[in-house]
Design a protein around this motif. Structure first.
Motif, PDB file in Angstrom:
ATOM      1  N   UNK A 199     -13.224 -39.480  52.516  1.00  0.00           N
ATOM      2  CA  UNK A 199     -14.566 -39.829  52.983  1.00  0.00           C
ATOM      3  C   UNK A 199     -14.587 -41.310  53.335  1.00  0.00           C
ATOM      4  N   UNK A 200     -15.763 -41.801  53.711  1.00  0.00           N
ATOM      5  CA  UNK A 200     -15.897 -43.227  54.018  1.00  0.00           C
ATOM      6  C   UNK A 200     -15.733 -44.081  52.769  1.00  0.00           C
ATOM      7  N   UNK A 201     -15.888 -43.483  51.598  1.00  0.00           N
ATOM      8  CA  UNK A 201     -15.842 -44.236  50.352  1.00  0.00           C
ATOM      9  C   UNK A 201     -14.554 -43.999  49.572  1.00  0.00           C
ATOM     10  N   UNK A 202     -14.007 -42.788  49.604  1.00  0.00           N
ATOM     11  CA  UNK A 202     -12.816 -42.481  48.811  1.00  0.00           C
ATOM     12  C   UNK A 202     -11.710 -41.902  49.675  1.00  0.00           C
ATOM     13  N   UNK A 203     -10.500 -42.146  49.239  1.00  0.00           N
ATOM     14  CA  UNK A 203      -9.338 -41.535  49.868  1.00  0.00           C
ATOM     15  C   UNK A 203      -9.305 -40.045  49.495  1.00  0.00           C
ATOM     16  N   UNK A 204      -8.386 -39.302  50.086  1.00  0.00           N
ATOM     17  CA  UNK A 204      -8.202 -37.895  49.739  1.00  0.00           C
ATOM     18  C   UNK A 204      -7.848 -37.795  48.264  1.00  0.00           C
ATOM     19  N   UNK A 205      -8.430 -36.814  47.580  1.00  0.00           N
ATOM     20  CA  UNK A 205      -8.138 -36.605  46.172  1.00  0.00           C
ATOM     21  C   UNK A 205      -7.765 -35.149  45.943  1.00  0.00           C
ATOM     22  N   UNK A 206      -7.132 -34.902  44.805  1.00  0.00           N
ATOM     23  CA  UNK A 206      -6.829 -33.543  44.396  1.00  0.00           C
ATOM     24  C   UNK A 206      -7.312 -33.384  42.962  1.00  0.00           C
ATOM     25  N   UNK A 207      -7.973 -32.263  42.714  1.00  0.00           N
ATOM     26  CA  UNK A 207      -8.403 -31.907  41.370  1.00  0.00           C
ATOM     27  C   UNK A 207      -7.469 -30.808  40.898  1.00  0.00           C
ATOM     28  N   UNK A 208      -6.815 -31.028  39.760  1.00  0.00           N
ATOM     29  CA  UNK A 208      -5.977 -29.992  39.161  1.00  0.00           C
ATOM     30  C   UNK A 208      -6.775 -29.361  38.035  1.00  0.00           C
ATOM     31  N   UNK A 209      -6.817 -28.018  38.020  1.00  0.00           N
ATOM     32  CA  UNK A 209      -7.573 -27.285  37.016  1.00  0.00           C
ATOM     33  C   UNK A 209      -6.624 -26.336  36.301  1.00  0.00           C
ATOM     34  N   UNK A 210      -6.550 -26.470  34.968  1.00  0.00           N
ATOM     35  CA  UNK A 210      -5.688 -25.612  34.151  1.00  0.00           C
ATOM     36  C   UNK A 210      -6.401 -24.289  33.863  1.00  0.00           C
ATOM     37  N   UNK A 211      -5.658 -23.342  33.282  1.00  0.00           N
ATOM     38  CA  UNK A 211      -6.190 -22.010  32.979  1.00  0.00           C
ATOM     39  C   UNK A 211      -7.405 -22.070  32.059  1.00  0.00           C
TER      40      UNK A 211
END
Length: 116
Positions: free
Chosen positions: A51-63
């Motif tokens: 976005x204009x404010x943040x770089x690309x991110x990834x959320x990792x979600x465990x079981x």
């Protein structure tokens, strides 16, 4: 060169990308993601767009719904992580987030803990 000039140059604005106010991904971010996957089961990734404010991110979600978020250098990095770590990766704008993540947040809130 002023602050905004350095920011534009660092973020590659001259290469067809607009500047963001966020820092880019660092090796420590990737190490954290690798460790998260290596120490939890059933991990899936959810890529959040730049976005204009943040770089690309990834959320990792465990079981169990535990999650973490870190910056990455774009969707190509997410695909590479998916292959290298043998986890599925989804586009968060398309799929949304799993219910188990919201349930984990609610449990943490009710127990006085904080989300990652």
């Amino acid at each position: 060169m002023g602050l905004f000039g350095r920011l534009r140059r660092r973020r590659g604005e001259g290469e067809g990308r607009a500047a963001t106010l966020d820092r880019g991904s660092q090796r420590a971010d990737l190490r954290h993601l690798e460790e998260f996957v290596g120490t939890r089961r059933g991990v899936e990734g959810y890529v959040e767009p730049r976005t204009a404010v943040t770089e690309t991110t990834i959320v990792l979600v465990a079981a169990d719904g535990e999650w973490t978020r870190r910056r990455i250098d774009g969707s190509g990095t997410a695909r590479r992580l998916s292959r290298e770590l043998a986890i599925p990766v989804y586009d968060a704008q398309v799929t949304g987030y799993p219910q188990r993540m919201r349930d984990w947040n609610a449990r943490r809130r009710n127990s006085g803990g904080h989300s990652v």
